[in-house]
Design a protein around this motif. Structure first.
Motif, PDB file in Angstrom:
ATOM      1  N   LYS A  19       1.016 -15.547  12.673  1.00  0.00           N
ATOM      2  CA  LYS A  19       1.498 -15.544  11.602  1.00  0.00           C
ATOM      3  C   LYS A  19       1.581 -14.418  11.087  1.00  0.00           C
ATOM      4  CE  LYS A  19      -3.036 -17.582  11.147  1.00  0.00           C
ATOM      5  NZ  LYS A  19      -3.580 -18.310  12.574  1.00  0.00           N
ATOM      6  N   SER A  20       0.710 -13.606  10.966  1.00  0.00           N
ATOM      7  CA  SER A  20       0.681 -11.906  10.764  1.00  0.00           C
ATOM      8  C   SER A  20       2.172 -11.430  10.918  1.00  0.00           C
ATOM      9  CB  SER A  20      -0.001 -10.519  11.362  1.00  0.00           C
ATOM     10  OG  SER A  20      -1.116 -11.095  10.527  1.00  0.00           O
ATOM     11  N   SER A  21       2.598 -12.036  12.358  1.00  0.00           N
ATOM     12  CA  SER A  21       3.898 -11.159  13.146  1.00  0.00           C
ATOM     13  C   SER A  21       5.079 -12.032  11.886  1.00  0.00           C
ATOM     14  CB  SER A  21       3.864 -11.345  14.307  1.00  0.00           C
ATOM     15  OG  SER A  21       3.482 -10.650  15.542  1.00  0.00           O
ATOM     16  N   VAL A  22       5.157 -13.233  12.307  1.00  0.00           N
ATOM     17  CA  VAL A  22       6.004 -13.864  11.283  1.00  0.00           C
ATOM     18  C   VAL A  22       6.221 -13.697   9.702  1.00  0.00           C
ATOM     19  CG1 VAL A  22       6.399 -16.509  10.630  1.00  0.00           C
ATOM     20  CG2 VAL A  22       5.479 -16.374  12.755  1.00  0.00           C
ATOM     21  N   GLY A  23       4.836 -13.696   9.047  1.00  0.00           N
ATOM     22  CA  GLY A  23       4.766 -13.075   7.592  1.00  0.00           C
ATOM     23  C   GLY A  23       5.661 -11.829   8.002  1.00  0.00           C
ATOM     24  N   TYR A  34       4.297 -10.429   1.430  1.00  0.00           N
ATOM     25  CA  TYR A  34       3.013 -11.107   2.677  1.00  0.00           C
ATOM     26  C   TYR A  34       2.137 -10.290   2.641  1.00  0.00           C
ATOM     27  CZ  TYR A  34       0.549 -12.246   6.700  1.00  0.00           C
ATOM     28  OH  TYR A  34      -0.159 -12.997   7.805  1.00  0.00           O
ATOM     29  N   LEU A  35       0.847 -11.485   3.030  1.00  0.00           N
ATOM     30  CA  LEU A  35      -0.181 -11.104   2.684  1.00  0.00           C
ATOM     31  C   LEU A  35      -1.172 -11.909   3.891  1.00  0.00           C
ATOM     32  CD1 LEU A  35      -0.758 -11.274  -1.509  1.00  0.00           C
ATOM     33  CD2 LEU A  35      -0.257  -9.822  -0.574  1.00  0.00           C
ATOM     34  N   ASP A  36      -2.495 -10.654   4.152  1.00  0.00           N
ATOM     35  CA  ASP A  36      -3.002 -11.437   5.271  1.00  0.00           C
ATOM     36  C   ASP A  36      -4.195 -11.848   4.527  1.00  0.00           C
ATOM     37  OD1 ASP A  36      -4.216 -11.390   8.138  1.00  0.00           O
ATOM     38  OD2 ASP A  36      -3.351 -10.527   8.565  1.00  0.00           O
ATOM     39  N   PRO A  74       3.799 -16.141  -8.212  1.00  0.00           N
ATOM     40  CA  PRO A  74       5.068 -16.901  -6.993  1.00  0.00           C
ATOM     41  C   PRO A  74       5.577 -16.173  -6.374  1.00  0.00           C
ATOM     42  CG  PRO A  74       5.181 -16.626  -9.339  1.00  0.00           C
ATOM     43  CD  PRO A  74       3.925 -16.079  -9.298  1.00  0.00           C
ATOM     44  N   ASP A  75       6.692 -16.107  -5.065  1.00  0.00           N
ATOM     45  CA  ASP A  75       6.811 -14.917  -3.853  1.00  0.00           C
ATOM     46  C   ASP A  75       6.262 -14.491  -3.617  1.00  0.00           C
ATOM     47  OD1 ASP A  75       9.167 -15.767  -5.635  1.00  0.00           O
ATOM     48  OD2 ASP A  75       9.355 -14.450  -6.681  1.00  0.00           O
ATOM     49  N   ARG A  76       5.360 -15.519  -2.633  1.00  0.00           N
ATOM     50  CA  ARG A  76       3.819 -15.251  -2.226  1.00  0.00           C
ATOM     51  C   ARG A  76       4.196 -15.672  -0.665  1.00  0.00           C
ATOM     52  NH1 ARG A  76      -1.132 -12.927  -5.059  1.00  0.00           N
ATOM     53  NH2 ARG A  76      -0.116 -10.641  -5.890  1.00  0.00           N
ATOM     54  N   ILE A  77       3.627 -14.949   0.981  1.00  0.00           N
ATOM     55  CA  ILE A  77       2.907 -15.698   1.608  1.00  0.00           C
ATOM     56  C   ILE A  77       1.956 -15.177   2.143  1.00  0.00           C
ATOM     57  CG2 ILE A  77       4.031 -16.060   4.409  1.00  0.00           C
ATOM     58  CD1 ILE A  77       7.243 -15.302   3.063  1.00  0.00           C
ATOM     59  N   LEU A  78       0.911 -16.332   2.703  1.00  0.00           N
ATOM     60  CA  LEU A  78       0.125 -16.122   3.120  1.00  0.00           C
ATOM     61  C   LEU A  78      -0.412 -16.478   4.331  1.00  0.00           C
ATOM     62  CD1 LEU A  78      -2.897 -15.042   0.691  1.00  0.00           C
ATOM     63  CD2 LEU A  78      -3.242 -16.315   2.488  1.00  0.00           C
ATOM     64  N   GLY A  79      -1.225 -15.504   5.110  1.00  0.00           N
ATOM     65  CA  GLY A  79      -1.259 -15.889   6.376  1.00  0.00           C
ATOM     66  C   GLY A  79      -2.542 -16.472   6.626  1.00  0.00           C
ATOM     67  N   CYS A  80      -3.124 -18.004   6.226  1.00  0.00           N
ATOM     68  CA  CYS A  80      -4.494 -18.261   6.737  1.00  0.00           C
ATOM     69  C   CYS A  80      -4.573 -19.730   7.710  1.00  0.00           C
ATOM     70  CB  CYS A  80      -4.323 -19.110   5.148  1.00  0.00           C
ATOM     71  SG  CYS A  80      -5.910 -20.012   4.818  1.00  0.00           S
ATOM     72  N   SER A  81      -5.931 -19.459   8.091  1.00  0.00           N
ATOM     73  CA  SER A  81      -5.395 -20.591   9.319  1.00  0.00           C
ATOM     74  C   SER A  81      -5.176 -22.167   8.814  1.00  0.00           C
ATOM     75  CB  SER A  81      -7.127 -21.084   9.598  1.00  0.00           C
ATOM     76  OG  SER A  81      -7.993 -20.459   9.200  1.00  0.00           O
ATOM     77  N   ALA A  82      -6.169 -22.581   7.379  1.00  0.00           N
ATOM     78  CA  ALA A  82      -6.469 -23.673   6.610  1.00  0.00           C
ATOM     79  C   ALA A  82      -6.003 -25.163   7.646  1.00  0.00           C
ATOM     80  CB  ALA A  82      -4.886 -23.549   6.301  1.00  0.00           C
TER      81      ALA A  82
END
Length: 166
Positions: A19-23, A34-36, A74-82
């Protein structure tokens, strides 16, 4: 599949799926930040996972609300297991807007190898089996795409962009 007008994305999947690398690689291509999601965990959650104890839903609810609140912008990507559908619904409700979930899918063997090779992360490899047991991949009625992580990083990003812009 086109994700329509949404500009809110969650990179989801078990720990170690990238998630972090792709984000970090995907954010510039989408003009997003990108937010972790790991940074939003309270210290008690991090300590629990570091001890090898899986989180309960009661541990997760406040964290998922914070994840969703971050996606209200808006305009956010967040890494989260979900990992579960109910978690994804909670995130969307807290965001108050459509969110596209990007499932980074890979085998237990591939991800376990990646986790064993990384250093300095609080999540022990011992919890990977519980993560796979909890995982409910997104269904056709969810705003979601899936990409295989069994390819180089730039190919993963290209696959995501093709599906998002599709």
């Amino acid at each position: 599949m086109s994700t329509g007008s949404t500009s809110r994305y969650v990179l989801m999947g078990v720990s170690g799926c990238g998630k972090s690398s792709v984000g970090a690689a995907l954010a510039p291509a989408l003009g997003a930040e990108y937010l972790d999601g790991d940074d939003l965990h309270p210290p008690a959650n991090i300590a629990k996972m570091a001890r090898g104890v899986p989180l309960t839903d009661d541990d997760r609810w406040p964290w998922l609300d914070l994840v969703g609140a971050e996606l209200a912008t808006p305009d956010r990507i967040l890494g989260c297991s979900a990992l579960r559908r109910v978690y994804r619904k909670r995130i969307v409700a807290a965001a108050g807007a459509p969110v596209c979930f990007i499932h980074l899918a890979g085998s237990r063997e591939l991800i376990g190898g990646r986790m064993a090779a990384r250093a300095g992360h609080f999540m022990p490899t011992a919890l990977l089996d519980s993560q796979f047991a909890t995982l409910e991949p997104p269904m056709a009625d969810e705003l979601a795409i899936s990409v295989s992580i069994d390819q180089p990083l730039q190919a993963i990003v290209a696959d995501i962009l093709a599906q998002v812009r599709g």
